[in-house]
Design an enzyme around this catalytic site. Structure first.
Site, mmCIF file in Angstrom:
data_model
loop_
_atom_site.group_PDB
_atom_site.id
_atom_site.type_symbol
_atom_site.label_atom_id
_atom_site.label_comp_id
_atom_site.label_asym_id
_atom_site.label_seq_id
_atom_site.Cartn_x
_atom_site.Cartn_y
_atom_site.Cartn_z
ATOM 1 N N ASP A 161 4.099 1.766 -40.639
ATOM 2 C CA ASP A 161 3.350 2.403 -41.734
ATOM 3 C C ASP A 161 3.575 1.615 -43.026
ATOM 4 O O ASP A 161 4.696 1.542 -43.522
ATOM 5 C CB ASP A 161 3.820 3.856 -41.889
ATOM 6 C CG ASP A 161 3.052 4.592 -42.972
ATOM 7 O OD1 ASP A 161 1.861 4.293 -43.149
ATOM 8 O OD2 ASP A 161 3.649 5.450 -43.640
ATOM 9 N N ALA A 172 2.916 7.868 -38.940
ATOM 10 C CA ALA A 172 2.319 7.842 -40.280
ATOM 11 C C ALA A 172 3.105 8.750 -41.206
ATOM 12 O O ALA A 172 3.742 9.715 -40.767
ATOM 13 C CB ALA A 172 0.866 8.298 -40.210
ATOM 14 N N CYS A 173 2.994 8.436 -42.480
ATOM 15 C CA CYS A 173 3.645 9.217 -43.520
ATOM 16 C C CYS A 173 3.292 10.696 -43.348
ATOM 17 O O CYS A 173 2.132 11.006 -43.107
ATOM 18 C CB CYS A 173 3.159 8.712 -44.870
ATOM 19 S SG CYS A 173 3.875 9.547 -46.266
ATOM 20 N N PRO A 174 4.204 11.653 -43.420
ATOM 21 C CA PRO A 174 5.596 11.492 -43.896
ATOM 22 C C PRO A 174 6.629 11.306 -42.772
ATOM 23 O O PRO A 174 7.816 11.316 -43.054
ATOM 24 C CB PRO A 174 5.848 12.840 -44.590
ATOM 25 C CG PRO A 174 5.068 13.815 -43.751
ATOM 26 C CD PRO A 174 3.858 13.069 -43.256
#
Lengths: 75, 380
Positions: free
Chosen positions: A40, A13-15
């Protein structure tokens, strides 16, 4: 397409996708191609925006089911 | 220094209480330009998180030290990273739990007014999306109008007021957000009303909402009177509550009017829209308080955070109600329309019951600004 390196960032997932992409990019030479696999959805907009900010060129991107793939040529 | 976690509710209170806040929005520039957390006294800096991976030193001088600082991103992850980097540099910083996703889904219930015979009227303000829903409460019963899909907010609120939800209405088939009306009715056993002209393709049972319908809430005399007012959609229906409040759905907003193109029939429906705004509504009392289903800009909020204004004031001030020339009106609502809402076709299909996306996909479909209104030309 001939990728110099393939980065599997699926499930991240981000980042993290961008962080991993940046690190992988640091390991290849200018003109070489990094292939990235992601899941993502936010990366769909962020990878091109990140690439543009560094002057890298996105040669191709695809989406199969939930997997996004980008081929980025290092500036 | 200290890293704080704020929930959307805390940010909402700052909007409503007119507080100052500095927001460092670390989404990409396109997402920030599309929509952001709006506050009367908020200041912003947009730097994508991926430009700060090597450090935040160079932006420190752009972040004031005399204001609270909130770092915002799409989901949460990158805002935590950047907020931590800022605290390492000696700044206090907060991040928004759940990011813009959580902001998009937060609803703030605000009391609009007491009603005759002891009832109450609440407006649920979805600040991040511009959606407005309503709950009419009287004598142990509640009616909900234009519910969003965050159904827990409505059922929990009803429970906290010790009332049973008995009737659920949608003023029209929504195109810019997913309705929670049908789900609330299924959970509570309430009757679900929808205008039949908007329901031709729906695949579920509903009770037709037609002109003149009157529903009593509680055993008081609160009447919810339906008023057929097509234009945004062909079935669009308004409500008059307690002879005092006009719930206009997406036909008339505080600063704008509804757009007729979201079902692909702008040319067909522009005449209905004109008729509703310039004839049907003109026959109503100008003392009615207009309560729309959406707002578009933060300026439309009143001091207490509600979105409401006298119909008579709108007749004087709302640009869309003051176009004497019908040709000019037609041109405004059919040419140069703003971009259509994100995923509006899919949202219509969800609201018809034709598709049932996952919760994650529903969130994704609704992300982005509200776009169901038409404002003056010059603003686009």
């Amino acid at each position: 397409m001939n990728s110099t390196k393939v980065l599997d960032a699926k499930g991240l997932a981000c980042p993290m996708p961008i962080i991993r992409t940046k690190k992988a990019m640091d390991t290849i030479d200018s003109g070489e191609i990094l292939e990235i696999h992601l899941t993502d959805k936010g990366a769909k907009a962020d990878i091109p925006a990140w690439a543009a900010s560094g002057g890298h060129n996105i040669l191709e991107h695809t989406q199969e089911d939930d997997v996004l793939k980008f081929w980025i040529q290092k500036a | 220094m200290t890293l704080y976690k704020w929930i959307a509710e805390e940010v909402a209170k700052k909007v409503i209480n007119n507080e100052e806040l500095f927001i460092l929005d670390v989404r990409n520039a396109e997402a920030f330009a599309d929509w952001k957390i709006e506050g009367h006294k908020f200041e912003y800096l947009n730097i994508p998180y991926f430009e700060l991976l090597d450090g935040v030193e160079e932006i420190l001088s752009n972040i004031p030290t005399d204001k609270q600082l909130l770092v915002v991103c799409a989901k949460e992850g990158s805002s935590i990273m950047i907020a931590e980097m800022l605290t390492d540099e000696g700044r206090d910083a907060a991040y928004l739990e759940g990011g813009m996703k959580s902001w998009s889904e937060y609803l703030e219930p605000i009391k609009v007014s007491d009603l005759e015979n002891g009832g109450e009227l609440y407006q649920f303000v979805r600040l991040g999306k511009g959606c407005l829903s309503y709950m009419v409460i009287s004598n142990g019963e509640a009616a909900i109008i234009d519910a969003t899909r965050m159904v827990d907010v409505f059922t929990n609120f009803a429970a906290s007021k010790h009332v049973n939800i008995t009737n659920v209405f949608d003023t029209h088939l929504h195109a810019d957000h997913i309705s929670g009306g049908r789900q609330i009715a299924a959970l509570t056993g309430a009757t679900y009303f929808l205008p039949p002209k908007d329901a031709e393709e729906v695949v579920f049972e509903y009770t037709p909402l037609v002109d003149g319908n009157e529903v009593k809430i509680g055993n008081t005399t609160i009447a919810i009177q339906a008023l057929y007012s097509p234009g945004h959609t062909i079935g669009s229906t308004s409500f008059i509550v307690d002879d005092k409040f006009l719930l206009t759905g997406d036909i008339l907003f505080i600063d704008s009017i509804g757009r007729p193109d979201l079902a692909g029939l702008a040319q067909d429906w522009v005449g209905d829209l004109r008729e509703t705004l310039y004839s049907r509504y003109r026959e109503l009392s100008s003392e009615l308080i207009v309560l729309p289903a959406h707002f578009m800009i933060i300026d439309e909020l009143n001091e207490n955070g509600t979105v409401a204004k006298r119909l008579g004031d709108l007749f004087e001030e709302n640009h869309g109600l003051n176009m004497k020339d019908e040709g000019e009106f037609r041109s405004m609502v059919t040419d140069n329309l703003p971009p259509q809402p994100h995923a509006y076709q899919e949202i219509r299909h969800v609201n018809m019951g034709k598709i049932t996306p996952s919760a994650e996909d529903q969130t994704e479909m609704e992300i982005g600004p509200n776009r169901c209104a038409i404002r003056e030309f010059k603003k686009y």
